[in-house]
Design a protein around this motif. Structure first.
Motif, PDB file in Angstrom:
ATOM      1  N   LEU A 106      71.470 -43.456 -48.627  1.00 20.85           N
ATOM      2  CA  LEU A 106      70.824 -42.710 -49.722  1.00 20.85           C
ATOM      3  C   LEU A 106      69.447 -43.274 -50.035  1.00 20.85           C
ATOM      4  O   LEU A 106      69.181 -44.462 -49.827  1.00 20.85           O
ATOM      5  N   GLU A 107      68.579 -42.397 -50.546  1.00 24.01           N
ATOM      6  CA  GLU A 107      67.235 -42.823 -50.935  1.00 24.01           C
ATOM      7  C   GLU A 107      67.303 -43.400 -52.353  1.00 24.01           C
ATOM      8  O   GLU A 107      67.708 -42.712 -53.294  1.00 24.01           O
ATOM      9  N   VAL A 108      66.944 -44.679 -52.497  1.00 26.65           N
ATOM     10  CA  VAL A 108      66.990 -45.322 -53.820  1.00 26.65           C
ATOM     11  C   VAL A 108      65.565 -45.707 -54.220  1.00 26.65           C
ATOM     12  O   VAL A 108      64.864 -46.370 -53.460  1.00 26.65           O
ATOM     13  N   VAL A 109      65.144 -45.264 -55.414  1.00 28.83           N
ATOM     14  CA  VAL A 109      63.803 -45.618 -55.895  1.00 28.83           C
ATOM     15  C   VAL A 109      63.922 -46.261 -57.277  1.00 28.83           C
ATOM     16  O   VAL A 109      64.943 -46.117 -57.954  1.00 28.83           O
ATOM     17  N   PHE A 110      62.851 -46.948 -57.677  1.00 32.82           N
ATOM     18  CA  PHE A 110      62.884 -47.689 -58.942  1.00 32.82           C
ATOM     19  C   PHE A 110      61.792 -47.224 -59.897  1.00 32.82           C
ATOM     20  O   PHE A 110      60.717 -46.821 -59.455  1.00 32.82           O
ATOM     21  N   THR A 111      62.091 -47.314 -61.185  1.00 32.69           N
ATOM     22  CA  THR A 111      61.080 -47.045 -62.225  1.00 32.69           C
ATOM     23  C   THR A 111      61.181 -48.167 -63.263  1.00 32.69           C
ATOM     24  O   THR A 111      62.167 -48.909 -63.268  1.00 32.69           O
ATOM     25  N   PRO A 112      60.212 -48.243 -64.187  1.00 38.10           N
ATOM     26  CA  PRO A 112      60.375 -49.177 -65.302  1.00 38.10           C
ATOM     27  C   PRO A 112      61.576 -48.770 -66.169  1.00 38.10           C
ATOM     28  O   PRO A 112      62.073 -47.644 -66.063  1.00 38.10           O
ATOM     29  N   THR A 113      62.009 -49.675 -67.021  1.00 39.07           N
ATOM     30  CA  THR A 113      63.104 -49.399 -67.961  1.00 39.07           C
ATOM     31  C   THR A 113      62.723 -48.265 -68.911  1.00 39.07           C
ATOM     32  O   THR A 113      61.584 -48.172 -69.349  1.00 39.07           O
ATOM     33  N   GLY A 114      63.689 -47.418 -69.240  1.00 36.83           N
ATOM     34  CA  GLY A 114      63.433 -46.322 -70.197  1.00 36.83           C
ATOM     35  C   GLY A 114      63.761 -44.980 -69.573  1.00 36.83           C
ATOM     36  O   GLY A 114      63.319 -44.691 -68.457  1.00 36.83           O
ATOM     37  N   VAL A 122      67.882 -43.031 -58.700  1.00 35.62           N
ATOM     38  CA  VAL A 122      66.827 -43.747 -59.433  1.00 35.62           C
ATOM     39  C   VAL A 122      67.463 -44.865 -60.267  1.00 35.62           C
ATOM     40  O   VAL A 122      68.399 -44.625 -61.033  1.00 35.62           O
ATOM     41  N   GLN A 123      66.940 -46.079 -60.080  1.00 32.62           N
ATOM     42  CA  GLN A 123      67.434 -47.250 -60.829  1.00 32.62           C
ATOM     43  C   GLN A 123      66.252 -47.999 -61.436  1.00 32.62           C
ATOM     44  O   GLN A 123      65.099 -47.669 -61.162  1.00 32.62           O
ATOM     45  N   THR A 124      66.568 -49.012 -62.238  1.00 32.36           N
ATOM     46  CA  THR A 124      65.507 -49.882 -62.766  1.00 32.36           C
ATOM     47  C   THR A 124      65.699 -51.286 -62.194  1.00 32.36           C
ATOM     48  O   THR A 124      66.702 -51.562 -61.537  1.00 32.36           O
ATOM     49  N   ALA A 125      64.754 -52.155 -62.516  1.00 32.85           N
ATOM     50  CA  ALA A 125      64.815 -53.521 -61.989  1.00 32.85           C
ATOM     51  C   ALA A 125      66.056 -54.264 -62.496  1.00 32.85           C
ATOM     52  O   ALA A 125      66.446 -55.277 -61.925  1.00 32.85           O
ATOM     53  N   TYR A 126      66.682 -53.752 -63.569  1.00 34.73           N
ATOM     54  CA  TYR A 126      67.874 -54.426 -64.100  1.00 34.73           C
ATOM     55  C   TYR A 126      69.148 -54.025 -63.366  1.00 34.73           C
ATOM     56  O   TYR A 126      70.231 -54.521 -63.678  1.00 34.73           O
ATOM     57  N   ALA A 127      69.026 -53.129 -62.387  1.00 31.03           N
ATOM     58  CA  ALA A 127      70.229 -52.703 -61.655  1.00 31.03           C
ATOM     59  C   ALA A 127      70.767 -53.880 -60.849  1.00 31.03           C
ATOM     60  O   ALA A 127      69.999 -54.705 -60.342  1.00 31.03           O
TER      61      ALA A 127
END
Ligand code: GN1
Length: 429
Positions: free
Chosen positions: A370-378, A352-357
């Motif tokens: 690998l499965e990579v998904v995104f969430t908002p920061t925090g 799990v990463q954020t848009a800033y990755a």
């Protein structure tokens, strides 16, 4: 008057009383952001007091389970402070309570606060005024406003009839989250228990590192930048017991070493990428790490040249990639061990990463399959997403992150380990 009515009356009286002791200064507006309420420490008392009320209500709602309050402004300047609430599982407070947190913090007068609480209690079905109990664990960092805000939080908690506050002292943010979780699991939750677990896990991890894969390197020096915050203080306490590694703490928070988060710490290093307070060209080539003010961020770095003022950074994206590689390798070892019992262990691994990755890190991880998904920061978003996997690895580039394992996966690992031991004993492996 019936006992319940008496208690209800007492409850109302206490709420009105505490609200009048912590009036909201005019023009002040608080918002429960990614990591709770934050502002200039001198203006925070009303918000912290109301966070105390909120935490006690949350505990009542959850049948008396321990809830946590951390008083910190993390990587922000020393004059700031903040408050955030931890749920009984040690994670962040459930997000659907945040609108109430905002409304409570901004209630303009005692009567408005009382009405808000009474309405919320009714809507949420919180058994206030009955024979409930509530417990709230409190921790704070080293900021000068910490003690004054602790008092505001205690007054807020004590405004809820039946609530019990336990001051755990000056702690890192991860320590407080760990204590809340352990307390609710009915296992040891003191600071010395925390240190014992940390030291023991560290020793066991070092034992696993093969000498031909850098085991000798690891034994060498590590310089840790404590951001002049609580992380440096705690590391000084335990570093002698982290056997197998020579740890030197800089920006340790001791008198005269510098100002909290000022020209030092994880946020500074990650953003500026230059040699900072406490470091010099003499450190070229040595492994270094930086914490932030409440020690919930970690980045590694190395002073790259004596002539230039630059550092090579291992940020959260790189730390995440190293964890992903390591864990995938361990799963491959288990699945290729030739044992008959492996079939039961196809773990679902999620990143799990954020848009800033950094996009390159995402591509690297995807190229590994690998499965990579995104969430908002925090952290509250990342952590929640990571819990959807058997093994969830999440990091923000700024160094917030961890690896979470599902209970089911851990019990599968346990039974696999038992079966492998008995196969070994029977000479099958
Ligand atoms: C616990 C938490 O959620 N912390 C947030 C918060 O960082 P702090 O180190 O807690 O100030 O703000 C960051 C953005 O500025 C965000 O990346 C991070 O996730």
């Amino acid at each position: 008057m019936a006992a319940n009515q008496e208690q209800e009356k007492e409850q109302r009286r206490r709420l009105l009383d505490v609200a009048s002791r912590f009036p909201l200064p005019s023009g002040c507006r608080f918002s429960y952001g990614t990591a709770g309420f934050r502002a200039d420490g001198a203006t925070m008392a009303p918000a912290v007091c109301r966070a105390g009320i909120l935490a006690a209500l949350r505990s009542v709602k959850l049948a008396g389970a321990a809830v946590g309050i951390v008083i910190t402004a993390s990587h922000n300047p020393v004059g700031d402070n903040g408050v955030k609430i931890a749920d009984p599982d040690g994670g962040m407070m459930a997000q659907h309570w945040e609108p109430f947190a905002d409304a409570l913090a901004n209630a303009p007068d005692p009567d408005a606060l009382l009405q808000l609480v009474l309405q919320f209690v009714k809507d949420e079905g919180i058994p206030l005024g009955g024979h409930h109990t509530a417990q709230v664990l409190l921790g704070r960092d080293t900021r000068p406003t910490g003690e004054y805000l602790l008092d505001a939080a205690l007054q807020g908690i004590n405004a809820i009839v039946g609530a019990h506050a336990i001051d755990m002292g000056i702690l890192t943010t991860p320590q407080l989250h760990w204590m809340v979780r352990n307390k609710n699991k009915g296992i040891k939750a003191s600071e010395s228990d925390y240190f014992t677990q940390l030291i023991d896990s560290f020793r066991r991890m070092l034992e696993l590192v093969p000498k031909d894969k850098g085991g000798d390197e690891l034994a060498k020096k590590l310089i840790v930048d404590g951001a002049n915050g609580i992380g440096g203080v705690k590391l000084e306490q335990i570093k002698a017991e982290l056997s197998g590694i020579d740890i030197i703490v800089r920006n340790s928070g001791k008198e005269g070493e510098g100002i909290l988060n000022h020209m030092c710490g994880a946020d500074f290093v990650q953003k500026e990428r230059v040699t900072h307070h406490g470091f010099s060209p003499e450190d070229v080539g040595v492994r270094c790490a930086s914490l932030d003010g409440d020690a919930d961020r970690l980045v590694y770095f190395c002073v790259s040249s004596a002539s230039e003022n630059k550092v090579d950074l291992v940020d959260g994206d790189k730390i995440l990639s190293l964890f992903a590689l390591f864990i995938r390798e361990q799963l491959d070892i288990i699945n290729n061990s030739g044992s008959q019992v492996n079939k039961s262990l196809p773990a679902r691994l999620g990143i799990v990463q954020t848009a800033y990755a950094n996009g390159a890190s995402t591509q690297f991880l995807k190229n590994l399959g690998l499965e990579v998904v995104f969430t908002p920061t925090g952290v509250k978003y990342l952590h929640k997403k990571a819990l959807e996997y058997d093994i969830g690895i999440y990091f923000e580039a700024n160094g917030h992150g961890t690896v979470v394992f599902s209970e089911e996966f851990l019990s599968q690992l346990d039974s696999l380990s038992n079966e492998l031991s008995s196969e070994t004993a029977n000479g099958k492996l």
